[in-house]
Structures are given as structure tokens and as C-alpha cells.
Design an enzyme around this catalytic site. Structure first.
Site, PDB file in Angstrom:
ATOM      1  N   ASP A 262       0.849  -1.198   0.000  1.00 28.26           N
ATOM      2  CA  ASP A 262       0.000   0.000   0.000  1.00 28.26           C
ATOM      3  C   ASP A 262       0.878   1.239   0.000  1.00 28.26           C
ATOM      4  O   ASP A 262       2.098   1.168   0.151  1.00 28.26           O
ATOM      5  CB  ASP A 262      -0.982  -0.010   1.172  1.00 28.26           C
ATOM      6  CG  ASP A 262      -0.317   0.290   2.508  1.00 28.26           C
ATOM      7  OD1 ASP A 262       0.937   0.352   2.548  1.00 28.26           O
ATOM      8  OD2 ASP A 262      -1.032   0.438   3.501  1.00 28.26           O
TER       9      ASP A 262
ATOM     10  N   ASN B 293      -4.310  12.718   0.191  1.00 29.54           N
ATOM     11  CA  ASN B 293      -5.718  13.121   0.035  1.00 29.54           C
ATOM     12  C   ASN B 293      -5.987  14.445   0.727  1.00 29.54           C
ATOM     13  O   ASN B 293      -6.679  15.319   0.189  1.00 29.54           O
ATOM     14  CB  ASN B 293      -6.632  12.035   0.593  1.00 29.54           C
ATOM     15  CG  ASN B 293      -6.848  10.912  -0.398  1.00 29.54           C
ATOM     16  OD1 ASN B 293      -6.719  11.099  -1.604  1.00 29.54           O
ATOM     17  ND2 ASN B 293      -7.173   9.723   0.106  1.00 29.54           N
TER      18      ASN B 293
ATOM     19  N   ASP C   5      -7.006   9.935  -6.374  1.00 30.71           N
ATOM     20  CA  ASP C   5      -7.498   8.930  -7.344  1.00 30.71           C
ATOM     21  C   ASP C   5      -6.544   8.787  -8.526  1.00 30.71           C
ATOM     22  O   ASP C   5      -6.277   7.683  -9.013  1.00 30.71           O
ATOM     23  CB  ASP C   5      -8.882   9.328  -7.845  1.00 30.71           C
ATOM     24  CG  ASP C   5      -9.944   9.188  -6.759  1.00 30.71           C
ATOM     25  OD1 ASP C   5      -9.656   8.537  -5.738  1.00 30.71           O
ATOM     26  OD2 ASP C   5     -11.066   9.720  -6.954  1.00 30.71           O
TER      27      ASP C   5
ATOM     28  N   GLU D  39      -6.029   2.127  -0.678  1.00 31.81           N
ATOM     29  CA  GLU D  39      -4.718   2.236  -1.332  1.00 31.81           C
ATOM     30  C   GLU D  39      -3.949   0.927  -1.260  1.00 31.81           C
ATOM     31  O   GLU D  39      -2.744   0.907  -1.516  1.00 31.81           O
ATOM     32  CB  GLU D  39      -3.895   3.365  -0.687  1.00 31.81           C
ATOM     33  CG  GLU D  39      -3.341   3.082   0.700  1.00 31.81           C
ATOM     34  CD  GLU D  39      -4.340   3.386   1.830  1.00 31.81           C
ATOM     35  OE1 GLU D  39      -3.899   3.538   2.953  1.00 31.81           O
ATOM     36  OE2 GLU D  39      -5.558   3.468   1.552  1.00 31.81           O
TER      37      GLU D  39
END
Length: 771
Positions: free
Chosen positions: A644, A652, A661, A687
Site C-alpha cells: 500500500d 488526500n 485517485d 490504497e
């Protein structure tokens, strides 16, 4: 009458042509011997005399030339050597010319014609040479110094040339007649050639007309005979018979007979006919041949011995006839081994085990062989067939009373059974209620415990079959009317279309005549033709079967169609063919194809993560389940990588979810293009990503994870420039085999997640394994 007259005319014409040819050959021989050969001989003589004259003339010319050389070198100082040589040559040429004169004179005297024509010229020439030229040349040799002076020189050569013989009259007179002979010779040759060409052409036409007509008829007859002979399914043997009526040798055999007995044709024709008969049957066969010789024809049952030694039971039909002084015969032998085996099985099984045959839907009984006949035993179905109130009533009936009017006498049937051993026949019988029924009966004669003859018989009530046969004939036209009125396409085919109803003709779009001339498989797409040909071949071999299939076809206009076929093997005009009923399913097939495309598209959507465009968790779990089954069943390696994004929440929060995204999409495609085709990348959630690596051990998986970590760390991302990832790696092992597949998957996910957690705890941007 016209045919006989034509044959007579043809035979006389042919004979006339032979006579003309013989006269022509005789005339040609006479002309050749007395004219052509003589002319050729005379021409050879002419050629020889011409050659000798030319040689003589050349010799005289060389002699005069040599005399000129003597004069020339006599006039020159210092040419003594050349002068001496010229004198010697002149001496030689004089002697050679003398010899050639004598040779010519002898040759001319041998030929009477030349004595009359050129002998006088030759004598005159020789006289001038001997008495004029030679004396001058001798004086020249002796007194060459004196004669070389100009005072003597000019008169000397003038006299020599005047005295030199002229051979032109000899040549002209001698050969003028020969030219006429040669012209006459060529004229005769041309006439002979033209005459021979015309005669040969006429005779050739006569011969061609006579022989080709006969040859065509012979070939046509032979072809018809051979085709008919080899198309017969039963064995056919053509034999020559001896004077005492026994087969002497085989003349021919068809393919069915050779195949049945296992011989090639050459070996078979060398066999004595009795070699295919078991030795134990010789006496019985001698009786048959004796009866055949008396009657000219006979049908009987016999045994044949194949090359392998196998005994084949046959029903033979023999006919004998005379061709000139030779007695010939044809034997048609049908293999009844199967039928005999079935009869024997029926009789042996059903009659020996009465408790079994008692309940069979076949009439089985034993009876006496006397004229009236009595039942000894019968099963329950016999009671039912003859509509008796019970078995006792049937047993009290005389069998002869059950015969319908007009049937073959019972005594004759008993004789046939005794003679044949096992005899089968059809007939009509009357039940106890007076109803006439059709029956099939097969019987054999055997001895009972007391040594008396009794019959074992099987009886079938075939009344319904006979009625059905009648109805089938009556309903054939009805069937055609019904089929012609159907909306569905119907056709009958073997290799070509035999019959098609109006719906089928309209569907394919071909005129009826054109459709019937097409091969069946030409109506269908390329990929379906092999299946159709194979099915047709199976039917032509006698196989009966049913199948249902959807075929791809094109109409005459080129329209693409799909049709659902129901095809059944039927018998039509004595051969196996296909009866096909088809439905236009084009709309249905096209709809199904469209639905299949939609299904695949839906499946793709259901297994794809819409954000990253890689596989989603659903696809991951399904694939992992299959990989686990394979690894467990075949003990194959399987590794899993889970990773991840480090500090993804900060991305974010700092850049916004849209940038987050985009980072997920860019990262997923960066990793995807750096994996093997066998590896499966999926978004596990948020993620987090997971990579399934079948056939991969832990060491390779860990190395791959490390290379991906460095690749991500060094990559420049579009919006955030740099980012790092943490990796967890595991390999499927014994510790995961706890229960079912679901439990194994849970164990694997827990282990790889735990390894990823340790990577986070130990500082991120690293690879950890769980062993």
C-alpha cells in the site's frame, strides 16, 4: 433385322478392304523388285562412272599443270631442286592417268548401256592422250631445257590443250538418259505413295469403323457386367463345371465374395471350388450338385470355409447353363450366419428354459412332425396369439386345422424343415375365434428322449407389421401432401438432395432442378461441411442414427442464416438416406450471440476496478481460490505480495481526493506493466493492492517486491512528484492447510497483511516477509 443386315454389310466391307490391301501389297512388291531396285542399281552405276570420269579429268589437269611447272623451273636459274621434283611428279601423274584410263575402260565395257553411249568418246580421249599428249610430255621430261625456250613453248601447250580430251559429251550423253530415268523413277514413287496413302486411309477407315463399333459394344457390355457384378452385396461366383456336373474351377468372383472369404482375386481363382467347402459336407454337396445338374437350378443352405478357417453359413442359389461345349454356372451365396446364430440362440435358449420363454411376447412351441400335427408344449403367448381360452384348449387343436385356406400344405413344410435343418417362413394362420393372422415361423427338427422327431418352433404374430406395411404404402402420398404443406423446411438427401418441400426450396432460394443437382454439404458454411460429410458417409454404410444440430448456411442470394436441424436415418427406395427437418433460427442465434457478448462485457465490468482499471477484489478472491486448489492438489508453489501507499491520507488531505485517485491509477498501471503475464494484480481496497504469483517461490517474490519498491520510489508521478510503498510477501505452505479453501484463503490474507503491517512498523518503504 436391320442390325443383322448392318453386321453383314460391315463384314463384307471389311473383307473387301483386306482383298484390296493384299492386291496393293503384291503390286508394290513387283514394282519394287523389277522397277525401283533396278533404277536404284542403274543410278549407283551412273554415280560410279561419274566419279571415275571426274577423277580422270582431275588427273589430266594435274598432269598439264605439272608440265607447266617443269617449263617454269627450267627457265629459272638456281631452281634445280624444284625442277627435279617437278619432273618426278610429272612422271608419277602420267602413270596414274594411264591407270585411270584403263580402269574407266574396263568399267564401261561391263555396262552395255555405256558401251553404246560413251565408249566411243572414251576411246577417242584415250587415243589423244596416248598418241599426242604423252609423247609431248616425255620429250618435255627429256629435253626440258630446249623445250623451255619460247620458240617451242607456245606451240607445245597449244597442241597439249588441243589434244586434251573433252569429257563433256560423255557426261552429257551418258547422263541425259539417266535424268529421264530418275524423273520416271520419282514419278513412279509419287504414284505409289499417293496410291498407298489413299488405300491405307480407306482401309484404316473401314477397320476403324468395324473394330471401334465392336470394341465399344464389348467395353459397354463388360462395364455393365462388372458394375452389376461388383455391386451385388451377396457373394457371386462364376464357375466352370465338369461333364459329371461338379464344379471344376472358378472363373470369376465379385468383391463381396472375395472379402467374405479373405482372398485376393488371383489366389482365389487358383483354388479348386471344393476347397471352400468343409470336408464333412462333401457327401451332402455331391447330392446337391447331382440335383443341380438335373434341374439346372437349385437353392440350398451350405457352409463355406474362409481363408482363416472360419465357417460361414450361406444360402446359395445356383444356376447352370451351356456356353458352346462348356458347362458354366453362377452361384449367389448370401451370408446367413447371423440369422442362423439368432435362430439357434432363440431355439436353444427359449425352448430349453421353459420358465423363461413362458412370459416372452413371442410364441414358442414344440410339435409333432406328422401330417395333422399336435402341440407338445407351448408358452402362454401362443395361447394369446391363437385366442384360446387356455393352454388346454390350444393343446387339443390339430395344427393343420389352424392353417388358413390356400396355405402351403403342412407336409411340404415339414419336408423343408427336415431338408434345411432350420427353416423359416411366413404364412397365414386362423385363430380359434376364426380371425386370420399373419405369422412368421422358424422351426428345426430334433430328437426327443425317445428318439422321435419333434419340432422346436418360434412364432411371431406379424399381423400389425403387415398392416403397418400396407398403411405405409397408402400413406406415402399423404406424407408428401403433409410435408409440402409444412412451414418448416424438409428434405431427403444422400450425397445430394433427393427431395425438398416448397418451404426448403423457398428458404435456400435455388430453383428446384438446381437444388437437386447440388451436393448437400455445398449448402452450408465451410466449418460445418466436415460434420455433414461424415454423417452422410455413416448413413451410406448402413448406420442408423438421429442427431440435432444448428448449422451455418447461406442462401443463393448470399444471405447468412442459422438453422436448427433434426435429422433421422430412414430407408428410401431401398437405401439409407437422411430425413431432415429444419427451422430458421437466425434471429434466435444472433440474439444469443449478442447476449453472450453482453454477458462477457458484464463479467468484465464486474471483475474490474473502475478507478484503476485493474482487477477488483471479487476477481482476486475467485482467482486465489483456483490457485490454492491447484497448489494444494499438485504441490506447486504460490506466492502473494501485498503493498500500500505510505502516508496516502496526507496526499488526500494535502492535494485532494481527485489527485489521490489519479495517484492510485498511475501507480496501478506502473506496477501492472512490470509484472509477468501469469501474475495477477488487483486492488484489495483503498490504497492497498495484492499480487498473486502462481508457480513462484518466496525468494523470487521477495526479489520482485524489492524491485517494484525501488521502481515506485524512483518514479516521478504527475501530481505529487514522489511517493513510497510498503510491501508484505508470503508463500503458501503447510501452515495454511487448515480446513477448507475458504479457511486457507483467510490464512494467506492474514499472513500477508501481517507482513505488510511489520513493514509499516519498521519504518515504511521496505519489504517484509512472513515465514
Amino acid at each position: 433385322m436391320n442390325l443383322q443386315k448392318l453386321k453383314f454389310i460391315k463384314s463384307k466391307t471389311f473383307l473387301l478392304g483386306i482383298i484390296i490391301l493384299a492386291i496393293y501389297i503384291l503390286t508394290s512388291i513387283i514394282i519394287f523388285n523389277f522397277v525401283i531396285l533396278k533404277m536404284e542399281k542403274d543410278m549407283d552405276v551412273d554415280n560410279n562412272i561419274q566419279l571415275k570420269i571426274v577423277k580422270l579429268s582431275s588427273s589430266i589437269g594435274q598432269t598439264i599443270k605439272s608440265a607447266q611447272d617443269v617449263v617454269y623451273f627450267s627457265q629459272k636459274k638456281g631452281k634445280d631442286k624444284e625442277l627435279k621434283s617437278s619432273i618426278l611428279r610429272l612422271n608419277f601423274l602420267i602413270n596414274r592417268t594411264n591407270k585411270r584410263f584403263k580402269t574407266l575402260n574396263k568399267y564401261i565395257k561391263k555396262v552395255p548401256f555405256f558401251q553404246k553411249t560413251i565408249l566411243s568418246y572414251e576411246k577417242k580421249a584415250y587415243y589423244n592422250w596416248k598418241n599426242l599428249i604423252v609423247p609431248i610430255l616425255i620429250r618435255l621430261i627429256i629435253h626440258h631445257k630446249i623445250m623451255a625456250k619460247e620458240a617451242f613453248l607456245e606451240p607445245l601447250f597449244i597442241n597439249m590443250y588441243k589434244a586434251a580430251p573433252s569429257y563433256a559429251p560423255m557426261m552429257e550423253s551418258g547422263f541425259e538418259h539417266r535424268i529421264k530415268d530418275a524423273l520416271y523413277f520419282h514419278l513412279i514413287l509419287n504414284l505409289v505413295f499417293i496410291t498407298s496413302a489413299v488405300l491405307f486411309f480407306l482401309i484404316f477407315l473401314l477397320f476403324l469403323f468395324n473394330s471401334s463399333s465392336k470394341e465399344l459394344k464389348i467395353k459397354e457390355s463388360e462395364k455393365k457386367y462388372r458394375t452389376l457384378f461388383n455391386s451385388i452385396g451377396d457373394a457371386v461366383f462364376l464357375m466352370e463345371y465338369s461333364k459329371d456336373g461338379f464344379p471344376a474351377r472358378f472363373i470369376d468372383a465379385n468383391e463381396a465374395g472375395l472379402k467374405r472369404l479373405g482372398y485376393n482375386k488371383d489366389d482365389f481363382l487358383k483354388l479348386p471350388p471344393l476347397n471352400i467347402i468343409p470336408q464333412a459336407d462333401y457327401d451332402k454337396m455331391k447330392n446337391y450338385f447331382t440335383e443341380l445338374a438335373l434341374n439346372g437350378h437349385l437353392t440350398y443352405e451350405a457352409n463355406h470355409v474362409a481363408k482363416s478357417g472360419k465357417i460361414i453359413q450361406v444360402e446359395a442359389s445356383d444356376n447352370v447353363f451351356d456356353i458352346g461345349k462348356t458347362k458354366m454356372g453362377v452361384c449367389i451365396a448370401r451370408d446367413i450366419s447371423g440369422r442362423k446364430a439368432l435362430e439357434k440362440k432363440l431355439l436353444d435358449s427359449y425352448l430349453e428354459y421353459n420358465n423363461l420363454v413362458k412370459f416372452l411376447p413371442i410364441g414358442v412351441y414344440q410339435a409333432t412332425t406328422d401330417k395333422e400335427g399336435r402341440f407338445i408344449n407351448a408358452n402362454d403367448y401362443m395361447v394369446k396369439i391363437f385366442e384360446a381360452s387356455g393352454k388346454e384348449e390350444l393343446m387339443n387343436v390339430k395344427i393343420a386345422d389352424l392353417y388358413a385356406p390356400g396355405e402351403t400344405a403342412r407336409a411340404d413344410i415339414i419336408k423343408n424343415i427336415i431338408r434345411e435343418g432350420i427353416y423359416e417362413f411366413e404364412g397365414k394362420r386362423r385363430t380359434l375365434k376364426g380371425r386370420v393372422i399373419d405369422v412368421y415361423i422358424s422351426c428345426r427338427v430334433k430328437k426327443d428322449v425317445n428318439g422321435n422327431d419333434i419340432m422346436d418352433c418360434v412364432l411371431l404374430d406379424i399381423t400389425k407389421e403387415k398392416e403397418l406395411e400396407k398403411r405405409m404404402k397408402e400413406s406415402e402420398e399423404l406424407f408428401r401432401i403433409m410435408v409440402n404443406g409444412m412451414n418448416e423446411g424438409v428434405y431427403i438427401n444422400d450425397t445430394k438432395i433427393i427431395y425438398a418441400n416448397p418451404s426448403a426450396i423457398e428458404f435456400f432460394g435455388y430453383p428446384e432442378k438446381e437444388l437437386y443437382n447440388m451436393y448437400t454439404w455445398d449448402l452450408f458454411g465451410e466449418k460445418d461441411r466436415a460434420v455433414i460429410k461424415a454423417n452422410i458417409e455413416r448413413r451410406l454404410k448402413g448406420e442408423q442414427f438421429y442427431f440435432e444440430y444448428t448449422f451455418h448456411t447461406f442462401t443463393k442470394k448470399g444471405e447468412e442464416k442459422y438453422i436448427l436441424f433434426h435429422v433421422q436415418t430412414v430407408v428410401y427406395q431401398g437405401r439409407f438416406v437422411a430425413l431432415a427437418i429444419f427451422f430458421d433460427t437466425t434471429d434466435k442465434v444472433l440474439l444469443e450471440k449478442e447476449l453472450e457478448k453482453e454477458k462477457l462485457r458484464f463479467q468484465e465490468l464486474s471483475e474490474t476496478d473502475p478507478l484503476t482499471e485493474i482487477f477488483n477484489r471479487r476477481k482476486l478472491e475467485n482467482a486465489l481460490s483456483e490457485y490454492v486448489k491447484l497448489a494444494s492438489r499438485y504441490n506447486r508453489p504460490l506466492s502473494i505480495i501485498m503493498f500500500d501507499i505510505d502516508h496516502f491520507k496526507e496526499i488526500n488531505d494535502g492535494y485532494g481526493h481527485q489527485v489521490g485517485d489519479n495517484v492510485l491509477f498511475e501507480l496501478a498501471n506502473l506496477v501492472k506493466i512490470n509484472l509477468r503475464e501469469t501474475d495477477l494484480l488487483a486492488r484489495f481496497g483503498g490504497e492497498e493492492f495484492m499480487i498473486l504469483m502462481p508457480e513462484t517461490h518466496l525468494a523470487y517474490a521477495k526479489a520482485k517486491a524489492e524491485s517494484l519498491r525501488k521502481l515506485i520510489e524512483e518514479n516521478t508521478f504527475k501530481f505529487i512528484y514522489r511517493l513510497t510503498c510498503s510491501f508484505g510477501v508470503i508463500e503458501y505452505g503447510e501452515k495454511d492447510n487448515a480446513g477448507n479453501v475458504r479457511n486457507i484463503i483467510g490464512s494467506l490474507v492474514w499472513r500477508v497483511d501481517n507482513a505488510l503491517y511489520r513493514a509499516k512498523e519498521n519504518g515504511r518503504n521496505r519489504v517484509e516477509e512472513d515465514v
